[in-house]
Design a protein around this motif. Structure first.
Motif, PDB file in Angstrom:
ATOM      1  N   ASP A  40       0.846  -1.196   0.000  1.00  0.00           N
ATOM      2  CA  ASP A  40       0.000   0.000   0.000  1.00  0.00           C
ATOM      3  C   ASP A  40       0.882   1.248   0.000  1.00  0.00           C
ATOM      4  OD1 ASP A  40      -1.870   1.977   0.333  1.00  0.00           O
ATOM      5  OD2 ASP A  40      -2.673   1.201   2.225  1.00  0.00           O
ATOM      6  N   PRO A  41       0.790   2.077  -1.058  1.00  0.00           N
ATOM      7  CA  PRO A  41       1.624   3.286  -1.122  1.00  0.00           C
ATOM      8  C   PRO A  41       1.424   4.225   0.068  1.00  0.00           C
ATOM      9  CG  PRO A  41       0.538   2.907  -3.233  1.00  0.00           C
ATOM     10  CD  PRO A  41      -0.025   1.912  -2.256  1.00  0.00           C
ATOM     11  N   ALA A  42       0.282   4.171   0.707  1.00  0.00           N
ATOM     12  CA  ALA A  42       0.029   5.029   1.855  1.00  0.00           C
ATOM     13  C   ALA A  42       0.883   4.619   3.058  1.00  0.00           C
ATOM     14  CB  ALA A  42      -1.451   4.981   2.231  1.00  0.00           C
ATOM     15  N   ASN A  43       1.383   3.400   3.034  1.00  0.00           N
ATOM     16  CA  ASN A  43       2.190   2.890   4.148  1.00  0.00           C
ATOM     17  C   ASN A  43       3.693   2.994   3.898  1.00  0.00           C
ATOM     18  OD1 ASN A  43      -0.047   2.171   5.662  1.00  0.00           O
ATOM     19  ND2 ASN A  43      -0.096   0.084   4.893  1.00  0.00           N
ATOM     20  N   GLU A  44       4.118   3.675   2.849  1.00  0.00           N
ATOM     21  CA  GLU A  44       5.546   3.724   2.524  1.00  0.00           C
ATOM     22  C   GLU A  44       6.377   4.310   3.658  1.00  0.00           C
ATOM     23  OE1 GLU A  44       6.742   5.270  -1.259  1.00  0.00           O
ATOM     24  OE2 GLU A  44       5.288   4.014  -2.313  1.00  0.00           O
ATOM     25  N   ALA A  45       5.881   5.349   4.299  1.00  0.00           N
ATOM     26  CA  ALA A  45       6.642   5.962   5.396  1.00  0.00           C
ATOM     27  C   ALA A  45       6.737   5.000   6.572  1.00  0.00           C
ATOM     28  CB  ALA A  45       5.987   7.268   5.823  1.00  0.00           C
ATOM     29  N   ILE A  51      11.877  -0.629   8.274  1.00  0.00           N
ATOM     30  CA  ILE A  51      13.182  -1.047   7.740  1.00  0.00           C
ATOM     31  C   ILE A  51      14.309  -0.364   8.525  1.00  0.00           C
ATOM     32  CG2 ILE A  51      14.719  -0.969   5.729  1.00  0.00           C
ATOM     33  CD1 ILE A  51      12.535  -2.906   5.218  1.00  0.00           C
ATOM     34  N   ALA A  52      14.167   0.932   8.768  1.00  0.00           N
ATOM     35  CA  ALA A  52      15.212   1.677   9.481  1.00  0.00           C
ATOM     36  C   ALA A  52      15.402   1.156  10.905  1.00  0.00           C
ATOM     37  CB  ALA A  52      14.871   3.162   9.506  1.00  0.00           C
ATOM     38  N   GLY A  53      14.327   0.705  11.526  1.00  0.00           N
ATOM     39  CA  GLY A  53      14.399   0.237  12.898  1.00  0.00           C
ATOM     40  C   GLY A  53      14.780  -1.228  13.052  1.00  0.00           C
ATOM     41  N   MET A  54      14.906  -1.930  11.944  1.00  0.00           N
ATOM     42  CA  MET A  54      15.262  -3.352  12.024  1.00  0.00           C
ATOM     43  C   MET A  54      16.683  -3.503  12.567  1.00  0.00           C
ATOM     44  SD  MET A  54      13.719  -4.737   8.362  1.00  0.00           S
ATOM     45  CE  MET A  54      14.915  -6.016   8.229  1.00  0.00           C
ATOM     46  N   LYS A 105      11.642   1.747  -3.733  1.00  0.00           N
ATOM     47  CA  LYS A 105      10.393   1.917  -2.995  1.00  0.00           C
ATOM     48  C   LYS A 105      10.650   2.341  -1.555  1.00  0.00           C
ATOM     49  CE  LYS A 105       6.191  -0.458  -1.747  1.00  0.00           C
ATOM     50  NZ  LYS A 105       5.338  -1.580  -1.932  1.00  0.00           N
ATOM     51  N   VAL A 106      11.622   1.702  -0.925  1.00  0.00           N
ATOM     52  CA  VAL A 106      11.884   1.947   0.487  1.00  0.00           C
ATOM     53  C   VAL A 106      13.378   2.140   0.673  1.00  0.00           C
ATOM     54  CG1 VAL A 106      11.721   0.983   2.806  1.00  0.00           C
ATOM     55  CG2 VAL A 106       9.943   0.483   1.144  1.00  0.00           C
ATOM     56  N   PRO A 107      13.795   3.189   1.346  1.00  0.00           N
ATOM     57  CA  PRO A 107      15.228   3.385   1.573  1.00  0.00           C
ATOM     58  C   PRO A 107      15.811   2.244   2.409  1.00  0.00           C
ATOM     59  CG  PRO A 107      13.966   5.330   2.225  1.00  0.00           C
ATOM     60  CD  PRO A 107      12.989   4.261   1.910  1.00  0.00           C
TER      61      PRO A 107
END
Length: 141
Positions: A40-45, A51-54, A105-107
């Protein structure tokens, strides 16, 4: 030609299955937040924050999934195909396209992005070398 196309198809399916299996294993150890839909593009942030918190180990498992999927898929493709290198490289290119898509899609951390872009082709060539070596060794009576 038919065996090469079959090898390519089988290799891609195997690669995707291995990547999905390893990533599913990772989700058991480090599950995403409830309700997070990465498609869902609305959930990209929210997905980028996940991902950053993994932890490092979780990110490393993502790389392992990409590399192992490429290797096993390329191995399967090379075993079936007459044109082993072409079949294995196609598998690597499909995995690379997935890696590029995820990075766009995701940094992702820089080290993960670089490794994800650099490793699939050498890993696929290693698979070809292993298959070629096994099929060309002389038989001992």
């Amino acid at each position: 030609m038919g065996r090469t196309i079959l090898g390519m198809l089988v290799g891609v399916v195997v690669a995707i299955a291995v990547i999905a299996a390893v990533e599913t294993l990772g989700h058991r150890f480090w599950p995403p937040p409830a309700g997070l839909d990465p498609t869902d593009p609305a959930n990209e942030a929210a997905f980028a924050a996940f991902i950053a918190g993994m932890p490092f180990a979780a990110k490393l498992l993502v790389l392992v999934a990409w590399v192992l999927g490429t290797f096993i898929g390329a191995l399967a493709a090379a075993k079936l195909a007459r044109h082993q290198t072409a079949a294995a490289l196609l598998v690597a290119l499909v995995v690379l396209s997935g890696v590029v898509g995820m990075i766009m899609k995701v940094p992702h951390p820089t080290w993960l992005s670089v490794a994800g872009l650099l490793l699939p082709i050498p890993v696929a060539l290693l698979a070809v070398r292993l298959v070629h070596r096994r099929t060309t060794l002389p038989r001992v009576p």
